[in-house]
Design an enzyme around this catalytic site. Sequence first.
Site, mmCIF file in Angstrom:
data_model
loop_
_atom_site.group_PDB
_atom_site.id
_atom_site.type_symbol
_atom_site.label_atom_id
_atom_site.label_comp_id
_atom_site.label_asym_id
_atom_site.label_seq_id
_atom_site.Cartn_x
_atom_site.Cartn_y
_atom_site.Cartn_z
ATOM 1 N N PRO A 89 0.806 -1.223 0.000
ATOM 2 C CA PRO A 89 0.000 0.000 0.000
ATOM 3 C C PRO A 89 0.840 1.275 0.000
ATOM 4 O O PRO A 89 0.360 2.357 -0.278
ATOM 5 C CB PRO A 89 -0.813 -0.105 1.305
ATOM 6 C CG PRO A 89 -0.764 -1.528 1.689
ATOM 7 C CD PRO A 89 0.541 -2.053 1.191
ATOM 8 N N GLU A 116 3.455 -7.898 8.777
ATOM 9 C CA GLU A 116 3.388 -6.424 8.863
ATOM 10 C C GLU A 116 4.306 -5.742 7.873
ATOM 11 O O GLU A 116 4.271 -4.539 7.715
ATOM 12 C CB GLU A 116 3.771 -5.990 10.291
ATOM 13 C CG GLU A 116 2.829 -6.507 11.350
ATOM 14 C CD GLU A 116 1.373 -6.331 10.951
ATOM 15 O OE1 GLU A 116 0.653 -7.351 10.910
ATOM 16 O OE2 GLU A 116 0.956 -5.193 10.637
ATOM 17 N N ARG A 154 -2.226 -9.778 -20.694
ATOM 18 C CA ARG A 154 -3.155 -9.520 -21.796
ATOM 19 C C ARG A 154 -2.563 -8.530 -22.813
ATOM 20 O O ARG A 154 -3.067 -8.425 -23.924
ATOM 21 C CB ARG A 154 -4.495 -9.040 -21.298
ATOM 22 C CG ARG A 154 -4.487 -7.761 -20.494
ATOM 23 C CD ARG A 154 -5.838 -7.520 -19.835
ATOM 24 N NE ARG A 154 -6.911 -7.398 -20.792
ATOM 25 C CZ ARG A 154 -7.156 -6.318 -21.522
ATOM 26 N NH1 ARG A 154 -6.350 -5.273 -21.431
ATOM 27 N NH2 ARG A 154 -8.168 -6.277 -22.355
ATOM 28 N N ASP A 169 -7.591 -0.860 -27.091
ATOM 29 C CA ASP A 169 -7.047 0.443 -27.522
ATOM 30 C C ASP A 169 -8.019 1.552 -27.133
ATOM 31 O O ASP A 169 -7.621 2.597 -26.657
ATOM 32 C CB ASP A 169 -6.831 0.440 -29.037
ATOM 33 C CG ASP A 169 -5.637 -0.431 -29.369
ATOM 34 O OD1 ASP A 169 -5.474 -0.783 -30.544
ATOM 35 O OD2 ASP A 169 -4.885 -0.762 -28.420
HETATM 36 N N1 LIG Z 1 -3.025 -2.428 -1.455
HETATM 37 C C1 LIG Z 1 -1.944 -3.113 -1.966
HETATM 38 N N2 LIG Z 1 -1.424 -2.878 -3.174
HETATM 39 O O1 LIG Z 1 -0.398 -3.708 -3.318
HETATM 40 N N3 LIG Z 1 -0.228 -4.511 -2.244
HETATM 41 C C2 LIG Z 1 -1.206 -4.158 -1.389
HETATM 42 C C3 LIG Z 1 -1.406 -4.766 -0.081
HETATM 43 O O2 LIG Z 1 -2.336 -4.418 0.628
HETATM 44 N N4 LIG Z 1 -0.495 -5.698 0.287
HETATM 45 C C4 LIG Z 1 -0.619 -6.340 1.567
HETATM 46 C C5 LIG Z 1 0.709 -6.568 2.159
HETATM 47 C C6 LIG Z 1 1.852 -6.080 1.567
HETATM 48 C C7 LIG Z 1 3.072 -6.288 2.165
HETATM 49 C C8 LIG Z 1 3.116 -6.982 3.333
HETATM 50 CL CL1 LIG Z 1 4.645 -7.264 4.079
HETATM 51 C C9 LIG Z 1 1.971 -7.467 3.945
HETATM 52 C C10 LIG Z 1 0.755 -7.251 3.327
#
Ligand SMILES: Nc1nonc1C(=O)NCc1ccc(Cl)cc1
Length: 246
Positions: A89, A116, A154, A169
């Site tokens: 995130p 985490e 894709r 496109d």
């Molecule tokens: N939103 C998102 N976009 O890409 N990834 C996420 C996401 O929530 N990953 C969860 C997550 C990512 C890293 C670790 Cl260590 C633990 C959990």
Amino acid sequence: MRIDVVSLFPEEVDRCTAFGVTGRARERGLLQLHGWNPRDYADGNYRKTDDRTFGGGPGMVMLVEPLRRCLAAVREADPAPVHVVYLSPQGRRLDQKRVRELAAMPRLVLLCGRYEGVDERLVQAEVDEELSIGDYVLSGGELAAAIVVDTVARLQDGALNDAGSAEQDSFEDGLLDCPHYSHPVEHAYGVVPAVLRSGNHAAIARWRRQQALVRTWQRRPDLLEGRELSKADRKLLQEGLAALER
Ligand SMILES: Nc1nonc1C(=O)NCc1ccc(Cl)cc1
């Protein structure tokens, strides 16, 4: 294109991309997908891949060393240079423009975190790009990785039939897609717009463009900000919005 997925659950990405267009792209060899599990590179009887976070607080952190060893093996597996993407995130938001750029690379490595987080030293030393699929928290990076695999698969040459590539496109130019209709022409839910059955391809293209512009204006005005619409598009949009008022 080769994609290597580093994950404690590599099968999750494999299963999510084994069907439809993506599955066919893999069967045709347009995309090679390889899964790697850092647990295979961890020490001790328990093959530890995570541990408590320094500084206290809830949750565990993925250890640097099993990931480092795993990524070394991934790099070693193919001579092509890798672009290492960490899904989280905290990353830059994925959009179709970035998808197109990723799809043109010879190799991608998708690093999927759990718990985490991943030890920041691994991220700093090995990750080229951090990407987010949206502002919400998944239980791990695997579903985000599957979305990256799907979107780039894709776009591989030969993955979509001709009609499909034409269709994508229209969406690719940063607008929302127009509405689509099929049989029957008349249904309790409504009638297919006459223009789509007129055989007048210029009128059909114009209608579709107008619908895409109006929809984007109504639902995602942010996509139009900072975008200079052509004179023709501005006219189409104004005409389309005026028609809604009538
Ligand atoms: N939103 C998102 N976009 O890409 N990834 C996420 C996401 O929530 N990953 C969860 C997550 C990512 C890293 C670790 Cl260590 C633990 C959990």
